[in-house]
Design an enzyme around this catalytic site. Structure first.
Site, PDB file in Angstrom:
ATOM      1  N   GLY A 244       0.837  -1.199   0.000  1.00  0.00           N
ATOM      2  CA  GLY A 244       0.000   0.000   0.000  1.00  0.00           C
ATOM      3  C   GLY A 244       0.866   1.240   0.000  1.00  0.00           C
TER       4      GLY A 244
ATOM      5  CD  GLN B 166       3.329   5.821   2.525  1.00  0.00           C
ATOM      6  OE1 GLN B 166       2.343   5.281   2.026  1.00  0.00           O
ATOM      7  NE2 GLN B 166       4.239   5.136   3.188  1.00  0.00           N
TER       8      GLN B 166
ATOM      9  CB  CYS C 288       4.675   2.231   7.307  1.00  0.00           C
ATOM     10  SG  CYS C 288       4.325   3.753   6.425  1.00  0.00           S
ATOM     11  CG  LEU C 289       6.522   0.829   1.341  1.00  0.00           C
ATOM     12  CD1 LEU C 289       6.136   1.096  -0.101  1.00  0.00           C
ATOM     13  CD2 LEU C 289       7.607  -0.236   1.414  1.00  0.00           C
TER      14      LEU C 289
ATOM     15  CG  HIS D  55      -1.136   1.604   7.235  1.00  0.00           C
ATOM     16  ND1 HIS D  55      -0.241   1.121   8.174  1.00  0.00           N
ATOM     17  CD2 HIS D  55      -0.397   2.357   6.378  1.00  0.00           C
ATOM     18  CE1 HIS D  55       0.967   1.586   7.888  1.00  0.00           C
ATOM     19  NE2 HIS D  55       0.910   2.321   6.800  1.00  0.00           N
ATOM     20  CD  GLU D  56      -1.337   2.681   2.671  1.00  0.00           C
ATOM     21  OE1 GLU D  56      -0.815   3.800   2.531  1.00  0.00           O
ATOM     22  OE2 GLU D  56      -0.679   1.678   2.992  1.00  0.00           O
TER      23      GLU D  56
ATOM     24  CG  HIS E 259       0.202   7.176   5.225  1.00  0.00           C
ATOM     25  ND1 HIS E 259       1.331   7.579   5.901  1.00  0.00           N
ATOM     26  CD2 HIS E 259       0.322   5.832   5.077  1.00  0.00           C
ATOM     27  CE1 HIS E 259       2.094   6.526   6.141  1.00  0.00           C
ATOM     28  NE2 HIS E 259       1.509   5.449   5.663  1.00  0.00           N
TER      29      HIS E 259
HETATM   30 CO    CO Z   1       2.227   3.528   5.628  1.00  0.00          CO
END
Ligand code: CO
Length: 171
Positions: free
Chosen positions: A45, A50, A98-99, A140-141, A144
């Site tokens: 994701g 990001q 998370c990236l 989660h996304e 962000h």
């Molecule tokens: Co994330």
């Protein structure tokens, strides 16, 4: 095109992303770049912020259960623009990563079932009604888009431990 990922504690991750109003080629390029970037890091994701773009857009590509090699197929990617939760209920706990906070995995409590309205890359409205993994990934996304990262959901002590270890990694 693969773009650089914004890494915690970069202030951009705290930005509230803005609603998408133009469903044009600029948005499509953004979504394509998000996909290339996510896949290059083997992520499941990614939110636009990001890669430094404060727009309410995110993508999710969960590995297919029927697919033994767990290969990600671009056609399976969910592109979600301007999401709004209609319902969140129940609670479940799963390990998240998370990236933007690479190599950190923590158990996080979230709603188990969600109903979500969103638009696709052409502005068409859709609804998702789902449980567990997709529900968690969506929460989660979407966090962000609201300037939040998953480690903010940790207990005080766990958060302190994380911050200490994170700082050590960049010394
Ligand atoms: Co994330």
């Amino acid at each position: 095109m693969v773009r650089d990922i914004v890494i915690y504690p970069d202030k951009r991750l705290k930005q509230i992303s803005k609603e998408v109003t133009a469903f044009d080629s600029e948005l499509h390029d953004l979504l394509d770049d998000m996909y290339d970037t996510m896949v290059s890091k083997s992520g499941v994701g990614l939110a636009a912020i990001q890669i430094g773009v404060a727009k309410r857009a995110l993508i999710i590509n969960l590995p297919d259960d029927d697919n033994e090699d767990e290969i990600q197929v671009k056609e399976d990617t969910l592109e979600i623009i301007n999401p709004v939760f209609i319902k969140k209920e129940g609670s479940c706990k799963h390990q998240e990563g998370c990236l933007s906070i690479p190599k950190v995995y923590e158990d996080i409590v979230r709603a188990e079932h969600v109903i979500l309205e969103y638009q696709d890359r052409h502005g068409k409205k859709h609804t998702i009604d789902d449980n567990e993994f997709l529900a968690i990934a969506l929460q989660h996304e979407i966090d962000h888009l609201d300037g939040k990262v998953f480690i903010e959901k940790l207990s005080f002590m766990k958060r302190k431990k994380f911050e200490k270890e994170w700082k050590k990694r960049f010394k």
